[in-house]
Design a protein around this motif. Structure first.
Motif, mmCIF file in Angstrom:
data_model
loop_
_atom_site.group_PDB
_atom_site.id
_atom_site.type_symbol
_atom_site.label_atom_id
_atom_site.label_comp_id
_atom_site.label_asym_id
_atom_site.label_seq_id
_atom_site.Cartn_x
_atom_site.Cartn_y
_atom_site.Cartn_z
ATOM 1 N N LYS A 12 32.485 11.352 -0.878
ATOM 2 C CA LYS A 12 33.208 12.611 -1.080
ATOM 3 C C LYS A 12 34.489 12.401 -1.885
ATOM 4 O O LYS A 12 34.779 13.154 -2.824
ATOM 5 C CB LYS A 12 33.528 13.229 0.290
ATOM 6 N N VAL A 42 35.492 13.953 -5.698
ATOM 7 C CA VAL A 42 36.701 14.750 -5.916
ATOM 8 C C VAL A 42 37.595 14.080 -6.954
ATOM 9 O O VAL A 42 38.155 14.745 -7.840
ATOM 10 C CB VAL A 42 37.459 14.947 -4.589
ATOM 11 N N TRP A 64 36.300 14.641 -10.450
ATOM 12 C CA TRP A 64 36.583 16.006 -10.892
ATOM 13 C C TRP A 64 38.047 16.145 -11.298
ATOM 14 O O TRP A 64 38.378 16.830 -12.263
ATOM 15 C CB TRP A 64 36.230 17.005 -9.790
ATOM 16 N N PRO A 93 39.338 22.224 -11.705
ATOM 17 C CA PRO A 93 38.059 21.992 -11.006
ATOM 18 C C PRO A 93 38.172 20.961 -9.888
ATOM 19 O O PRO A 93 37.474 21.058 -8.877
ATOM 20 C CB PRO A 93 37.138 21.505 -12.126
ATOM 21 N N GLY A 94 39.049 19.983 -10.067
ATOM 22 C CA GLY A 94 39.250 18.989 -9.011
ATOM 23 C C GLY A 94 39.832 19.613 -7.760
ATOM 24 O O GLY A 94 39.430 19.280 -6.637
ATOM 25 N N LYS A 118 37.100 21.619 -6.093
ATOM 26 C CA LYS A 118 36.143 20.742 -5.408
ATOM 27 C C LYS A 118 36.733 20.196 -4.122
ATOM 28 O O LYS A 118 36.023 20.016 -3.121
ATOM 29 C CB LYS A 118 35.753 19.584 -6.328
ATOM 30 N N SER A 119 38.025 19.906 -4.117
ATOM 31 C CA SER A 119 38.657 19.407 -2.893
ATOM 32 C C SER A 119 38.604 20.448 -1.782
ATOM 33 O O SER A 119 38.443 20.108 -0.607
ATOM 34 C CB SER A 119 40.100 18.995 -3.174
ATOM 35 N N ALA A 177 36.218 22.760 -1.646
ATOM 36 C CA ALA A 177 34.795 22.892 -1.304
ATOM 37 C C ALA A 177 34.387 21.862 -0.261
ATOM 38 O O ALA A 177 33.564 22.133 0.618
ATOM 39 C CB ALA A 177 33.945 22.742 -2.556
ATOM 40 N N TYR A 178 34.984 20.660 -0.334
ATOM 41 C CA TYR A 178 34.631 19.587 0.592
ATOM 42 C C TYR A 178 35.647 19.416 1.711
ATOM 43 O O TYR A 178 35.655 18.398 2.398
ATOM 44 C CB TYR A 178 34.485 18.270 -0.177
ATOM 45 N N GLU A 217 30.271 23.032 1.453
ATOM 46 C CA GLU A 217 30.279 23.995 0.348
ATOM 47 C C GLU A 217 29.861 25.378 0.822
ATOM 48 O O GLU A 217 30.422 26.391 0.379
ATOM 49 C CB GLU A 217 29.365 23.510 -0.774
ATOM 50 N N LYS A 274 37.612 29.755 -0.366
ATOM 51 C CA LYS A 274 38.519 28.766 -0.965
ATOM 52 C C LYS A 274 39.917 29.345 -1.196
ATOM 53 O O LYS A 274 40.924 28.708 -0.867
ATOM 54 C CB LYS A 274 37.950 28.241 -2.276
#
Length: 270
Positions: free
Chosen positions: A128, A132, A135, A142-143, A146-147, A149-150, A173, A180
């Motif tokens: 994980k 991240v 990204w 986007p990073g 994504k952080s 999202a996880y 996700e 988010k």
């Protein structure tokens, strides 16, 4: 739909009678989460020696300094992977139990080390974090997305340390898909507390962390119930196989005991 006020109220209610234990757990999460960061300039080398003789004398010291810095960095990374990640997941388990209204114990922090899922937790958290990081290296925004999202992966592993890494990321996700921005706003809502804590030489922020961690534990429970209600996941996916096996063995033991007692009773009064 959850609200920030509701989650924070639940967290404060728990902390009123369990703050000390919560503080200790949050402190562990903060330490392992922050890693062994290096202060700027600690290994800074001044190349303006003034003469070639001084440079030749200082060269071995510079090499030793660089080797020491690399060794310390590797040790910090290894600590974060093999010790920090399991401790963080165990800390999340403490706050999950609190959010569920079950007894939360300090032993939960180290529970991953003697569970059947230690190796899986290490691999999944590393997987994980690498995703991240990649990204973030590609594009900052986007990073960040994504952080978020996880964000729930450590909590998912806290419930089921043996869950496949792809399933853990997928469930996280699903849980954060439409939340988010709201989670981001929830994070922002703690800034005032951190600024206030920062006025006390930064140490005051340590005492805010239990409030944040307890709130996030309640958030996880709300998001989990939501995806189960929407048939995006089942309760069984979150169950730890070791706990299920333990419950089955316990039930079987009591069943055998009851059956034996029934036979004894029948023989005695037949």
């Amino acid at each position: 739909m959850w609200t920030r006020v509701e989650l924070k109220d639940r967290a404060k209610k728990y902390l009123r009678s369990n703050y000390l234990h919560a503080f200790l757990v949050s402190f562990v999460i903060m330490i392992v989460g922050g890693g062994l960061s290096q202060k700027p300039g600690m290994f800074k080398v001044n190349f303006d020696m003034g003469s070639s003789e001084m440079i030749s004398v200082a060269s071995p010291l510079m090499v030793l300094g660089v080797v020491f810095a690399i060794g310390l960095f590797i040790a910090a990374v290894a600590f974060g992977i093999f010790v920090g990640a399991p401790l963080e997941v165990g800390g999340r388990k403490y706050f999950l139990k609190a959010a569920e209204g079950e007894p939360s114990k300090l032993e939960h922090v180290t529970s991953i080390f003697h569970s059947g899922g230690y190796k899986n937790v290490v691999i999944t958290m590393l997987y994980k974090n690498v995703i991240v990081l990649l990204w973030f290296l590609a594009l900052i925004i986007p990073g960040i997305i994504k952080s978020y999202a996880y964000r729930m992966v450590p909590y998912i592993l806290a419930e089921n340390p043996q869950m496949d890494r792809r399933d853990a990321l997928r469930l996280s996700e699903e849980m954060t898909y439409t939340h988010k921005f709201n989670i981001f706003v929830l994070d922002i809502s703690f800034i005032g507390w951190f600024i206030l804590g920062g006025l006390f030489f930064g140490i005051g922020t340590w005492f805010v962390n239990p409030y944040v961690d307890a709130t996030m534990g309640h958030l996880y429970q709300v998001l989990k119930r939501e995806i189960i209600a929407e048939n995006l996941a089942s309760e069984d996916e979150f169950d730890d196989p070791d706990d299920i096996q333990y419950d089955q063995n316990t039930y079987r033991t009591f069943s055998d005991r009851d059956e034996t007692n029934d036979e004894t009773f029948n023989d005695r009064y037949r």
